[in-house]
Design a protein around this motif. Sequence first.
Motif, short mmCIF file in Angstrom:
data_model
loop_
_atom_site.label_atom_id
_atom_site.label_comp_id
_atom_site.label_asym_id
_atom_site.label_seq_id
_atom_site.Cartn_x
_atom_site.Cartn_y
_atom_site.Cartn_z
N PRO A 167 1.10 -1.21 -0.18
CA PRO A 167 0.64 -0.08 0.34
C PRO A 167 1.04 1.29 -0.23
O PRO A 167 0.52 1.92 -1.01
CB PRO A 167 -0.93 -0.33 1.04
CG PRO A 167 -0.94 -1.38 1.21
CD PRO A 167 0.12 -2.58 0.84
N GLY A 198 0.51 -4.66 -3.78
CA GLY A 198 -0.62 -5.26 -2.61
C GLY A 198 0.15 -5.88 -0.86
O GLY A 198 -0.40 -5.35 -0.49
N THR A 204 -2.04 -8.56 -0.08
CA THR A 204 -2.31 -9.44 -1.06
C THR A 204 -1.91 -10.52 -1.01
O THR A 204 -2.70 -11.91 -1.40
CB THR A 204 -1.82 -8.65 -2.39
OG1 THR A 204 -1.68 -7.95 -2.40
CG2 THR A 204 -2.34 -9.59 -3.58
N PRO A 223 -6.18 -10.81 1.22
CA PRO A 223 -6.38 -9.98 1.01
C PRO A 223 -8.55 -9.97 1.63
O PRO A 223 -9.04 -8.92 0.72
CB PRO A 223 -6.15 -10.58 -0.70
CG PRO A 223 -6.00 -12.19 0.09
CD PRO A 223 -5.78 -12.12 1.34
N ARG A 258 -7.83 -6.67 -0.60
CA ARG A 258 -8.39 -6.88 -2.31
C ARG A 258 -8.54 -5.73 -2.68
O ARG A 258 -8.17 -4.98 -3.02
CB ARG A 258 -8.32 -8.06 -2.82
CG ARG A 258 -9.33 -7.85 -3.77
CD ARG A 258 -9.75 -9.35 -4.29
NE ARG A 258 -9.81 -10.99 -3.76
CZ ARG A 258 -8.39 -11.15 -3.52
NH1 ARG A 258 -7.64 -10.74 -5.36
NH2 ARG A 258 -8.00 -12.46 -3.21
N VAL A 308 -6.39 -2.27 -2.25
CA VAL A 308 -5.53 -2.74 -3.21
C VAL A 308 -5.31 -1.98 -4.87
O VAL A 308 -5.39 -1.47 -5.40
CB VAL A 308 -4.46 -4.11 -3.47
CG1 VAL A 308 -4.15 -3.97 -4.88
CG2 VAL A 308 -4.18 -4.42 -2.35
N GLN A 309 -6.33 -1.98 -4.82
CA GLN A 309 -7.35 -1.99 -6.60
C GLN A 309 -7.68 -1.03 -6.72
O GLN A 309 -7.80 0.02 -7.88
CB GLN A 309 -8.48 -2.90 -6.68
CG GLN A 309 -8.52 -4.76 -6.95
CD GLN A 309 -8.28 -4.79 -8.61
OE1 GLN A 309 -7.46 -3.49 -8.70
NE2 GLN A 309 -6.24 -5.41 -8.08
#
Length: 324
Positions: A15, A41, A45, A49, A65, A68-69
């Motif tokens: 992050p 991530g 990740t 996640p 998750r 991160v996206q």
Amino acid sequence: MPVLTVDLAIVGAGPTGLFAAYYAGFRGLKTAVLDALPEAGGQITAMYPEKQIFDVAGFPEIKGRDLVQNLLRQAAPFEPAYLLDRQAVKLEHRDDKPALELADGTRIETEAVLITGGLGSFSPRPLPAAEGFHGAGIVYFVPELAAHAGQDVVIVGGGDSAFDWALALHGIARSTTIVHRREKFRAHQASVERVRELGVPVIVNAQVTAIHGTEVVNGVDIDVKDEGAQTLPADAIVAALGFTADLGPLAEWGLDLDHRTIAVDSTMATNLPRVYAAGDIAAYPGKVKLIATGFGEAATAVNNAAVAINPEAHLFPGHSSENP
């Protein structure tokens, strides 16, 4: 060797590194983001996640998750180059400008380096009973909750991860059981109470002694103090025993190290020219290791790097709302 030229090389795609990629782009810097892991991530990740995170500003709760996206989307307009599944093995300076060499032979010529590698490279602590088992079904984190739908899952451990996985899998797995070798837990008390309220079995003073199955797990033997041997049904075992961290090649770069962290000053600068650090890997008095802290450190590091790269640049870039 292939050569990539950028303004800022970010070592670590967790992050903090991903937010640094956004912020560097906002400052007009061309970036490359490197990570030894195959996906962006970092620890989120790799380890949790599907867990909910509650201490990121602006989000009452958000899955790892999804965080991160969102960070990848935030950085995307500035087109950072992602070099994943590639470890940075060597750092050198020429005329006070750093260059990195990756394990695959790629060389990155850059104006500055920002290390956001979290705890460095990490590996799970092994489950001793699994040493002779060569089938499938033993995992150290849960990338996809749905993969355990309808399964009997045994979680080994007493820390936050063990109880978080139990909460996440409740209602998805057919059954979830926690096995811990002691009576006391390292997990947050609220998580422990929530697990007990849901009726998840928690077996303490117990050790996993054997794993049944050939191609896949189909049961585990445990030895419970004062009660003796028991066999539990299991289609999967989550060995939530923690991870060991290793700085790897970073330890040989000449950085001023404090145990497994890198000493920095108030600008997030290390002892090496134009090399900065942010996130969990950065150390200074009073440091608190939180994602929120890493975000602020990333902005501080990038702004100071921008001035080091171009002395005519302003340290404060203005507000993003004024210049989106």
